[in-house]
Enzyme design. Structure first.
Site, PDB file in Angstrom:
ATOM      1  N   HIS A   1      -7.679   8.607  -4.357  1.00  5.80           N
ATOM      2  CA  HIS A   1      -7.359   7.586  -5.356  1.00  5.80           C
ATOM      3  C   HIS A   1      -8.478   7.294  -6.341  1.00  5.80           C
ATOM      4  O   HIS A   1      -8.283   6.501  -7.260  1.00  5.80           O
ATOM      5  CB  HIS A   1      -6.949   6.279  -4.674  1.00  5.80           C
ATOM      6  CG  HIS A   1      -8.108   5.515  -4.123  1.00  5.80           C
ATOM      7  ND1 HIS A   1      -8.770   5.893  -2.991  1.00  5.80           N
ATOM      8  CD2 HIS A   1      -8.744   4.405  -4.575  1.00  5.80           C
ATOM      9  CE1 HIS A   1      -9.752   5.036  -2.751  1.00  5.80           C
ATOM     10  NE2 HIS A   1      -9.767   4.132  -3.697  1.00  5.80           N
TER      11      HIS A   1
HETATM   12  C1  UD1 Z   1      -8.967  -0.348  -6.145  1.00  2.00           C
HETATM   13  C2  UD1 Z   1     -10.493  -0.500  -6.187  1.00  2.00           C
HETATM   14  C3  UD1 Z   1     -11.123   0.588  -5.335  1.00  2.00           C
HETATM   15  C4  UD1 Z   1     -10.551   0.599  -3.955  1.00  2.00           C
HETATM   16  C5  UD1 Z   1      -9.028   0.696  -4.019  1.00  2.00           C
HETATM   17  C6  UD1 Z   1      -8.406   0.626  -2.656  1.00  2.00           C
HETATM   18  C7  UD1 Z   1     -11.532  -1.404  -8.220  1.00  2.00           C
HETATM   19  C8  UD1 Z   1     -12.274  -1.072  -9.450  1.00  2.00           C
HETATM   20  N1  UD1 Z   1     -11.014  -0.376  -7.546  1.00  2.00           N
HETATM   21  O1  UD1 Z   1      -8.649   0.903  -6.739  1.00  2.00           O
HETATM   22  O2  UD1 Z   1     -12.519   0.359  -5.257  1.00  2.00           O
HETATM   23  O3  UD1 Z   1     -11.082   1.697  -3.245  1.00  2.00           O
HETATM   24  O4  UD1 Z   1      -8.528  -0.390  -4.814  1.00  2.00           O
HETATM   25  O5  UD1 Z   1      -7.054   0.976  -2.683  1.00  2.00           O
HETATM   26  O6  UD1 Z   1     -11.416  -2.556  -7.881  1.00  2.00           O
HETATM   27  N2  UD1 Z   1      -1.125  -0.022  -8.659  1.00  2.00           N
HETATM   28  C9  UD1 Z   1       0.199  -0.193  -8.287  1.00  2.00           C
HETATM   29  N3  UD1 Z   1       0.474  -1.111  -7.321  1.00  2.00           N
HETATM   30  C10 UD1 Z   1      -0.492  -1.855  -6.702  1.00  2.00           C
HETATM   31  C11 UD1 Z   1      -1.827  -1.690  -7.092  1.00  2.00           C
HETATM   32  C12 UD1 Z   1      -2.126  -0.753  -8.065  1.00  2.00           C
HETATM   33  O7  UD1 Z   1       1.081   0.471  -8.812  1.00  2.00           O
HETATM   34  O8  UD1 Z   1      -0.162  -2.677  -5.815  1.00  2.00           O
HETATM   35  C13 UD1 Z   1      -1.444   1.012  -9.682  1.00  2.00           C
HETATM   36  C14 UD1 Z   1      -1.458   0.491 -11.080  1.00  2.00           C
HETATM   37  O9  UD1 Z   1      -1.026   1.500 -11.939  1.00  2.00           O
HETATM   38  C15 UD1 Z   1      -2.916   0.271 -11.346  1.00  2.00           C
HETATM   39  C16 UD1 Z   1      -3.544   1.399 -10.544  1.00  2.00           C
HETATM   40  O10 UD1 Z   1      -2.717   1.542  -9.402  1.00  2.00           O
HETATM   41  O11 UD1 Z   1      -3.233   0.305 -12.696  1.00  2.00           O
HETATM   42  C17 UD1 Z   1      -4.950   1.144 -10.129  1.00  2.00           C
HETATM   43  O12 UD1 Z   1      -5.078  -0.098  -9.458  1.00  2.00           O
HETATM   44  P1  UD1 Z   1      -6.523  -0.827  -9.433  1.00  2.00           P
HETATM   45  O13 UD1 Z   1      -6.426  -2.057  -8.609  1.00  2.00           O
HETATM   46  O14 UD1 Z   1      -7.082  -0.917 -10.804  1.00  2.00           O
HETATM   47  O15 UD1 Z   1      -7.463   0.238  -8.732  1.00  2.00           O
HETATM   48  P2  UD1 Z   1      -7.249   1.127  -7.430  1.00  2.00           P
HETATM   49  O16 UD1 Z   1      -7.203   2.534  -7.894  1.00  2.00           O
HETATM   50  O17 UD1 Z   1      -6.139   0.596  -6.591  1.00  2.00           O
END
Ligand code: UD1
Length: 358
Positions: A206
């Site tokens: 991820h």
């Molecule tokens: C985040 C953390 C990362 C951690 C990971 C654990 C930051 C910068 N990153 O990464 O350090 O290792 O969580 O999983 O804080 N999305 C969904 N549903 C959700 C959540 C996210 O669809 O419930 C999708 C969205 O498109 C979003 C993308 O995932 O834009 C990324 O989510 P984000 O929280 O920005 O970062 P992670 O990659 O989940």
């Protein structure tokens, strides 16, 4: 005493659940307030975890959702500030290194509230990782720093942080694993997929450096090639799913699934023959369980997992996946003990420190 816990993402729940439990036990008369920022919001990334971990329903849901780093951080700060003012906690507890951690730390210190950082002192020395920035800020501004491995001490000292703020307590993510062990051992997720224990590779990916660009298609193609030698189970993180949908990737015989609940995931992890990941927490969980882990990154903020003998850094290089079967065949005897204080009691030590500081 009023303690407020700020959580936002899947690994935050795992790291914080035992801390909330231990402090509620020590301070039954205290006020324990849980704030969920909403950084993770899909049921499989959030609710399922809270339920399985026995975390009480959050008192405040900030519903921040996804966005750019600035948007997520700003929205969290804006929505958290009035909650902190109204609750007036004696201590704000923040876990890990995600954007919610950064935002909560800044909001609390700006209000003059003391912060405790769980999982302090990890450093990848790679400032292109958003988590590295988040960790440095959380450690710089937290009054209580809870550490889980020796290298954290040197990292923090090198940044001028005094020893008095550091408390070596162990690993609260391992507390959760230990607490759930009987339950996940009885789930038998591998059998439900028709897989023999020890026969398959479990994959999670991820990190933006791997999944947000052209490396993703190459990685998935290499995984498909690996799947011709051993079954490859790949629960796909939402970020990765979105990127896979937009890219031309050859999924071959990969056993793809939605994100898994924690019991299901730990069951598959404990029975895996190998794990391939770019996650931080999974490097630790495989170290505790003695499972060979291959990390698709150039660095790790968790070098203790490499010195423990379970984790191999492959580099940010999908081609290295081809070497996994040979590396498994050449492996020596299973490594020994997990690192010191990865014993299921870290949260109790955290509670001792917090109660002792009152
Ligand atoms: C985040 C953390 C990362 C951690 C990971 C654990 C930051 C910068 N990153 O990464 O350090 O290792 O969580 O999983 O804080 N999305 C969904 N549903 C959700 C959540 C996210 O669809 O419930 C999708 C969205 O498109 C979003 C993308 O995932 O834009 C990324 O989510 P984000 O929280 O920005 O970062 P992670 O990659 O989940």
């Amino acid at each position: 005493m009023r303690i407020l816990y700020v959580v936002g993402t899947r690994p935050n729940f795992v790291k914080t659940a035992p801390v909330i439990g231990a402090l509620r036990e020590r301070l039954p008369e205290g006020r324990h307030t849980i704030v969920h920022t909403g950084q993770h919001y899909d049921r499989l990334m959030s609710e399922v975890f809270l339920e399985e971990l026995g975390v009480p329903a959050p008192d405040h849901m900030l519903e921040v959702g996804s966005g750019s780093h600035a948007q997520m951080t700003a929205r969290t700060m804006e929505r958290l500030e009035p909650v902190l003012v109204a609750e007036a906690p004696d201590l704000v507890v923040v876990p890990g290194d995600v954007n919610s951690t950064l935002a909560a730390t800044l909001t609390a210190v700006k209000l003059g509230l003391p912060v405790a950082h769980v999982e302090s002192g990890l450093r990848s020395f790679d400032m292109t990782m958003p988590e590295e920035v988040n960790r440095i800020v959380a450690d710089r501004f937290s009054e209580l720093l809870f550490l889980h491995s020796e290298e954290a001490v040197a990292n923090l000292r090198a940044e001028g942080i005094p020893d008095e703020r550091m408390h070596m307590v162990g690993n609260t993510m391992i507390d959760t694993l230990v607490a759930l062990e009987e339950r996940f051992r009885s789930v038998d997720s591998a059998a439900r997929l028709g897989l023999e224990p020890g026969s398959y590779a479990l994959v999670t990916l991820h990190r933006p450096a791997l999944v947000d660009g052209p490396l993703l298609a190459e990685t998935v193609a290499r995984l498909s090639a690996l799947a011709r030698e051993m079954p490859v189970v790949f629960p796909v993180h939402p970020r990765t799913r979105k990127m896979m949908e937009g890219a031309d990737v050859d999924r071959g015989d990969l056993l793809l699934s939605e994100p898994l609940g924690y019991l299901d995931f730990l069951s598959l992890l404990a029975d895996a023959g190998a794990v391939l990941t770019d996650s931080g927490g999974i490097q630790e969980e495989t170290t505790y369980l003695g499972i060979p882990c291959f990390t698709l990154r150039d660095n790790t903020e968790r070098p203790v997992t490499v010195s423990a003998g379970t984790n191999t850094l492959l580099g940010l290089d999908p081609q290295a996946i081809a070497g996994i079967p040979a590396a498994l065949a050449a492996r020596g005897p299973a490594p020994g003990e997990p690192p010191p204080l990865w014993d299921g009691h870290a949260a109790e030590r955290i509670a001792d420190v917090i109660v002792g500081e009152r």
